[in-house]
Design an enzyme around this catalytic site. Structure first.
Site, PDB file in Angstrom:
ATOM      1  N   GLU A 142      -6.953   8.661   6.590  1.00 14.02           N
ATOM      2  CA  GLU A 142      -7.133   9.379   7.859  1.00 14.02           C
ATOM      3  C   GLU A 142      -7.588  10.820   7.666  1.00 14.02           C
ATOM      4  O   GLU A 142      -6.854  11.769   8.005  1.00 14.02           O
ATOM      5  CB  GLU A 142      -5.842   9.329   8.690  1.00 14.02           C
ATOM      6  CG  GLU A 142      -5.400   7.923   9.024  1.00 14.02           C
ATOM      7  CD  GLU A 142      -4.143   7.868   9.899  1.00 14.02           C
ATOM      8  OE1 GLU A 142      -3.570   8.933  10.208  1.00 14.02           O
ATOM      9  OE2 GLU A 142      -3.734   6.757  10.262  1.00 14.02           O
TER      10      GLU A 142
ATOM     11  N   ARG B  37       0.857  -1.191   0.000  1.00 14.07           N
ATOM     12  CA  ARG B  37       0.000   0.000   0.000  1.00 14.07           C
ATOM     13  C   ARG B  37       0.895   1.245   0.000  1.00 14.07           C
ATOM     14  O   ARG B  37       1.719   1.411   0.909  1.00 14.07           O
ATOM     15  CB  ARG B  37      -0.903  -0.026   1.245  1.00 14.07           C
ATOM     16  CG  ARG B  37      -1.715   1.234   1.436  1.00 14.07           C
ATOM     17  CD  ARG B  37      -2.657   1.131   2.645  1.00 14.07           C
ATOM     18  NE  ARG B  37      -3.339   2.397   2.779  1.00 14.07           N
ATOM     19  CZ  ARG B  37      -3.180   3.239   3.798  1.00 14.07           C
ATOM     20  NH1 ARG B  37      -2.387   2.950   4.814  1.00 14.07           N
ATOM     21  NH2 ARG B  37      -3.824   4.387   3.816  1.00 14.07           N
TER      22      ARG B  37
ATOM     23  N   ASN C 111      -7.080   2.029  10.325  1.00 12.96           N
ATOM     24  CA  ASN C 111      -5.747   2.246  10.875  1.00 12.96           C
ATOM     25  C   ASN C 111      -5.881   2.239  12.386  1.00 12.96           C
ATOM     26  O   ASN C 111      -6.653   3.018  12.953  1.00 12.96           O
ATOM     27  CB  ASN C 111      -5.170   3.594  10.430  1.00 12.96           C
ATOM     28  CG  ASN C 111      -4.777   3.596   8.968  1.00 12.96           C
ATOM     29  OD1 ASN C 111      -4.926   2.581   8.277  1.00 12.96           O
ATOM     30  ND2 ASN C 111      -4.271   4.718   8.491  1.00 12.96           N
TER      31      ASN C 111
ATOM     32  N   TYR D  78      -3.854   2.183  16.149  1.00 13.22           N
ATOM     33  CA  TYR D  78      -2.629   2.324  16.931  1.00 13.22           C
ATOM     34  C   TYR D  78      -2.859   2.240  18.438  1.00 13.22           C
ATOM     35  O   TYR D  78      -2.016   1.739  19.165  1.00 13.22           O
ATOM     36  CB  TYR D  78      -1.918   3.647  16.603  1.00 13.22           C
ATOM     37  CG  TYR D  78      -1.315   3.626  15.220  1.00 13.22           C
ATOM     38  CD1 TYR D  78      -0.039   3.116  15.004  1.00 13.22           C
ATOM     39  CD2 TYR D  78      -2.035   4.068  14.112  1.00 13.22           C
ATOM     40  CE1 TYR D  78       0.511   3.058  13.733  1.00 13.22           C
ATOM     41  CE2 TYR D  78      -1.498   4.012  12.832  1.00 13.22           C
ATOM     42  CZ  TYR D  78      -0.220   3.507  12.651  1.00 13.22           C
ATOM     43  OH  TYR D  78       0.320   3.442  11.391  1.00 13.22           O
TER      44      TYR D  78
ATOM     45  N   GLU E  49      -3.260   0.026   8.413  1.00 12.77           N
ATOM     46  CA  GLU E  49      -2.044   0.432   9.117  1.00 12.77           C
ATOM     47  C   GLU E  49      -2.101  -0.079  10.541  1.00 12.77           C
ATOM     48  O   GLU E  49      -3.134   0.040  11.207  1.00 12.77           O
ATOM     49  CB  GLU E  49      -1.901   1.973   9.216  1.00 12.77           C
ATOM     50  CG  GLU E  49      -1.405   2.656   7.998  1.00 12.77           C
ATOM     51  CD  GLU E  49      -1.237   4.157   8.204  1.00 12.77           C
ATOM     52  OE1 GLU E  49      -0.961   4.591   9.345  1.00 12.77           O
ATOM     53  OE2 GLU E  49      -1.408   4.887   7.222  1.00 12.77           O
TER      54      GLU E  49
ATOM     55  N   HIS F 132      -2.818  11.105   0.825  1.00 10.13           N
ATOM     56  CA  HIS F 132      -2.232  10.945   2.156  1.00 10.13           C
ATOM     57  C   HIS F 132      -1.579  12.278   2.522  1.00 10.13           C
ATOM     58  O   HIS F 132      -0.371  12.375   2.689  1.00 10.13           O
ATOM     59  CB  HIS F 132      -1.243   9.779   2.168  1.00 10.13           C
ATOM     60  CG  HIS F 132      -0.900   9.243   3.527  1.00 10.13           C
ATOM     61  ND1 HIS F 132      -1.005   7.906   3.866  1.00 10.13           N
ATOM     62  CD2 HIS F 132      -0.448   9.868   4.646  1.00 10.13           C
ATOM     63  CE1 HIS F 132      -0.611   7.733   5.120  1.00 10.13           C
ATOM     64  NE2 HIS F 132      -0.258   8.923   5.619  1.00 10.13           N
TER      65      HIS F 132
HETATM   66  O1  IFM Z   1       3.053   7.911   9.914  1.00 11.33           O
HETATM   67  C1  IFM Z   1       1.687   7.923  10.161  1.00 11.33           C
HETATM   68  C2  IFM Z   1       0.917   7.776   8.861  1.00 11.33           C
HETATM   69  O2  IFM Z   1       1.243   8.757   7.945  1.00 11.33           O
HETATM   70  C3  IFM Z   1      -0.571   7.853   9.129  1.00 11.33           C
HETATM   71  N1  IFM Z   1      -0.964   6.946  10.172  1.00 11.33           N
HETATM   72  C4  IFM Z   1      -0.201   6.950  11.394  1.00 11.33           C
HETATM   73  C5  IFM Z   1       1.270   6.802  11.072  1.00 11.33           C
HETATM   74  C6  IFM Z   1       2.094   6.794  12.380  1.00 11.33           C
HETATM   75  O3  IFM Z   1       1.886   7.976  13.076  1.00 11.33           O
END
Ligand code: IFM
Length: 467
Positions: free
Chosen positions: A171, A82, A298, A300, A367, A126
């Protein structure tokens, strides 16, 4: 499948394993072959906006080194890669005809991926908006949505014969709210009403692009959102209301329009003191909710919040519509160098929540990954990065994803962020997320131990577990 005392935690046949990157974070070559500045080229030059004043001018020099990077992808055994297209490389002024050299770069990249048996997965946006479009009003201006759809249509005409997987936006919360409300990201504006309008126009651009690409024959179309479970720190009404607002302003403000065709009423009410909804025109929500083939997630971390005074310095303050919310760190909870708490259960919760509230629909983790202070060391004459922490982090998240599948989530793939250590936006080069270490002085790449392990996962389509 069993092997003596171990067995494998298998993912479904055809599961997509990949890594993800973004153009401005890796390409460099920002003024070559007709590329013009994006908002990030401008913003990163403003003193104080990025760590050590770092820019994406060189980054990983991927523009010149993409064959080496594709060889690394092949070593990782991924089925998919990706990456995002730099709009200012392809359509430098954000309107009009395409720059042949820019198209050619991505065409060569796609061809080489395919030659290596790797399926290209394109993200159209992006965050690198052409500066000329920002000068003309940026995302707060409705026309930017039309420009984006035009860009998407034109580049799909050039790559759509070989690329089947298309993500419109990455995002949009970050692009709208970090970019236009708290100024932490490009273009660095601090206008809350403009941020809310931006969110709508990003979604409108998404919907217009989906319609156009669908008409052009695209097969696998979707959008990527950064989603979080949001928990109240206590069960008080005030804390639960804080969690409701943050969930509304980070998650549902995007999920509902795309997947239900409406904005959540409570979110509109929460934003009423900031802006009215005049920028939302009749018919917009029908466009925004044009059917998608998948949702990209995504993931985290989790947010734990309490009603309070707003936490300065979290990167989330002032939080549009929830300025009186504190983001709480849970004592003793493991954190990474980004300060984010490691919470794999939050991935399971996010995937099952989306499926329950909006699905069932095909999902991809587009992600997930972690930054650590990685160092290259010499071990028996071999350069290594002994990043056991990243391996454990990924394994725990893969298990959480597997549990989600077992619980009925239609998860089709998983992209690790990131292929390479890269430019982490305002944080510069100090946050290493890669499966591959990059020495930014020499551009030398070293596959980390986590990358070696990930190659075993992709080849086995699963994890070995003690039997
Ligand atoms: O690096 C970023 C990415 O550009 C978008 N998602 C989170 C990642 C880590 O912060």
């Amino acid at each position: 499948m069993t092997h003596g005392s171990t067995s494998e935690l298998r993912f479904p046949d055809g599961f997509a394993w990949g890594t993800a990157t973004a153009a401005y974070q890796i390409e460099g070559a920002t003024s070559e072959d007709g590329r013009l500045p994006s908002v990030w080229d401008t913003f990163s030059r403003v003193p104080g906006k990025t760590a050590n004043g770092e820019t994406g001018d060189v980054a990983c020099d991927h523009y010149h080194r993409y064959p080496e990077d594709i060889a690394l992808l092949a070593r990782l055994g991924v089925s998919h890669y990706r990456f995002s297209l730099a709009w200012p490389r392809i359509q430098p002024e954000g309107r009009g005809g395409l720059n042949p050299a820019g198209v050619d770069f991505y065409s060569r990249l796609v061809d080489l991926l395919l030659e290596n048996g790797i399926q290209p997965w394109v993200t159209l946006y992006h965050w690198d908006l052409p500066q000329t479009l920002e000068d003309a009003g940026g995302w707060p201006a409705r026309d930017t949505a039309e420009r984006f759809a035009d860009f998407a249509t034109r580049i799909h005409q050039r790559l759509g014969d070989r690329v089947t997987d298309w993500t419109t936006l990455n995002e949009p919360w970050c692009a709208a709210f970090l970019g236009y409300a708290n100024g932490y990201h490009a273009p660095g504006r601090t206008d809350k009403a403009a941020a809310v309008r931006s969110a709508h126009h990003l979604l409108l651009g998404h919907g217009l692009a989906v319609q156009a690409l669908r008409a052009g024959g695209a097969r696998n179309l979707g959008i990527t959102l950064n989603l979080y479970p949001v928990d109240p720190v206590t069960d008080t009404d005030a804390d639960r209301d804080a969690a409701r607002r943050v969930d509304g302003l980070m998650n549902r403000i995007f999920l509902d329009p795309v997947l239900r065709g409406s904005y959540p009423a409570d979110v509109i009410a929460d934003l009423a003191s900031i802006t009215d909804t005049e920028h939302v025109r009749d018919g917009d929500l029908a466009v925004i909710s044009a059917p998608v083939d998948f949702l990209g997630v995504n993931y985290y971390s989790r947010h734990v919040v309490r009603a309070g005074g707003g936490t300065p310095g979290t990167g989330l303050s002032p939080f549009v519509g929830a300025e009186d919310v504190d983001f709480v760190r849970r004592p003793g909870w493991p954190t990474t160098v980004t300060g984010w708490e490691t919470d794999p259960d939050g991935l399971h919760e996010t995937l099952t929540r989306v499926t329950r509230d909006y699905g069932p629909l095909p999902l991809y983790v587009t992600e997930n990954g972690v930054a650590y202070d990685d160092q290259v060391v010499e071990v028996e004459g071999e350069s290594r990065v002994l990043d056991e922490g990243r391996r454990t982090y990924l394994e725990d998240h893969f298990r959480a994803a597997h549990r989600a599948i077992a619980d009925g989530v239609d998860l089709r793939g998983y992209f690790v962020w990131s292929l390479l250590d890269n430019y982490e936006w305002s944080e510069g080069y100090g946050r290493r997320f890669g499966l591959v270490h990059v020495d930014f002085a020499t551009q030398r790449r070293t596959l980390k131990d986590s990358g070696r392990w990930f190659a075993e996962v992709t080849r086995a389509n699963g994890l070995e577990v003690a039997g």
